[in-house]
Design an enzyme around this catalytic site. Structure first.
Site, mmCIF file in Angstrom:
data_model
loop_
_atom_site.group_PDB
_atom_site.id
_atom_site.type_symbol
_atom_site.label_atom_id
_atom_site.label_comp_id
_atom_site.label_asym_id
_atom_site.label_seq_id
_atom_site.Cartn_x
_atom_site.Cartn_y
_atom_site.Cartn_z
ATOM 1 C CG ASN A 89 -1.908 -1.097 1.244
ATOM 2 O OD1 ASN A 89 -2.501 -1.404 0.226
ATOM 3 N ND2 ASN A 89 -2.102 -1.717 2.391
ATOM 4 C CG HIS A 102 3.917 -2.532 5.894
ATOM 5 N ND1 HIS A 102 3.857 -1.155 6.030
ATOM 6 C CD2 HIS A 102 2.639 -2.954 5.867
ATOM 7 C CE1 HIS A 102 2.587 -0.773 6.087
ATOM 8 N NE2 HIS A 102 1.823 -1.850 5.983
ATOM 9 C CG HIS A 104 -0.138 -5.894 3.600
ATOM 10 N ND1 HIS A 104 -0.778 -5.904 4.815
ATOM 11 C CD2 HIS A 104 0.161 -4.595 3.332
ATOM 12 C CE1 HIS A 104 -0.878 -4.661 5.262
ATOM 13 N NE2 HIS A 104 -0.306 -3.853 4.379
#
Length: 112
Positions: A89, A102, A104
């Site tokens: 994101n 990060h 996912h």
């Protein structure tokens, strides 16, 4: 947000609990505390990088390492052969809520 205040930096430093699935020299992975799938793992660099938009050329191998770790984590979680999804994101409009880069890893859905 500074590294001092960043929740992922606090997790990496051991100041905040997490259910780790991987602890490497440059990358950690842990289960999301608010999972969006039966398996929801966050793959996080130890280096504080705010967002994909803040990557530098020197981070190229780090991003590759994050992505290459995903199949190993998926195998360990038992979802490699059934399938999984990887997602970055980027910024608020792209759904980023924690401003520490990060990746996912989602999976474990039972498809009919």
């Amino acid at each position: 947000m500074s590294e001092k205040d960043c929740i992922f930096c606090r997790i990496i430093r051991g100041e905040q609990p997490a259910d780790f699935t991987h602890r490497g020299e440059r990358i950690v992975a842990f289960k999301d505390i608010r999972p969006s799938a039966p398996v929801h793992i966050l793959i996080v660099p130890r280096k504080h990088i705010r967002s994909i938009n803040d990557l530098a050329g020197e981070d190229e191998s780090l991003i590759a390492e994050m992505i290459l770790l995903a199949p190993d984590l998926a195998r360990e979680a038992g979802i490699a052969s059934s399938g999984y999804k990887l997602l970055f994101n980027v910024e608020k409009g792209g759904g980023q809520f924690v401003f520490h880069l990060h990746l996912h890893l989602f999976g474990g859905w039972q498809r009919k």
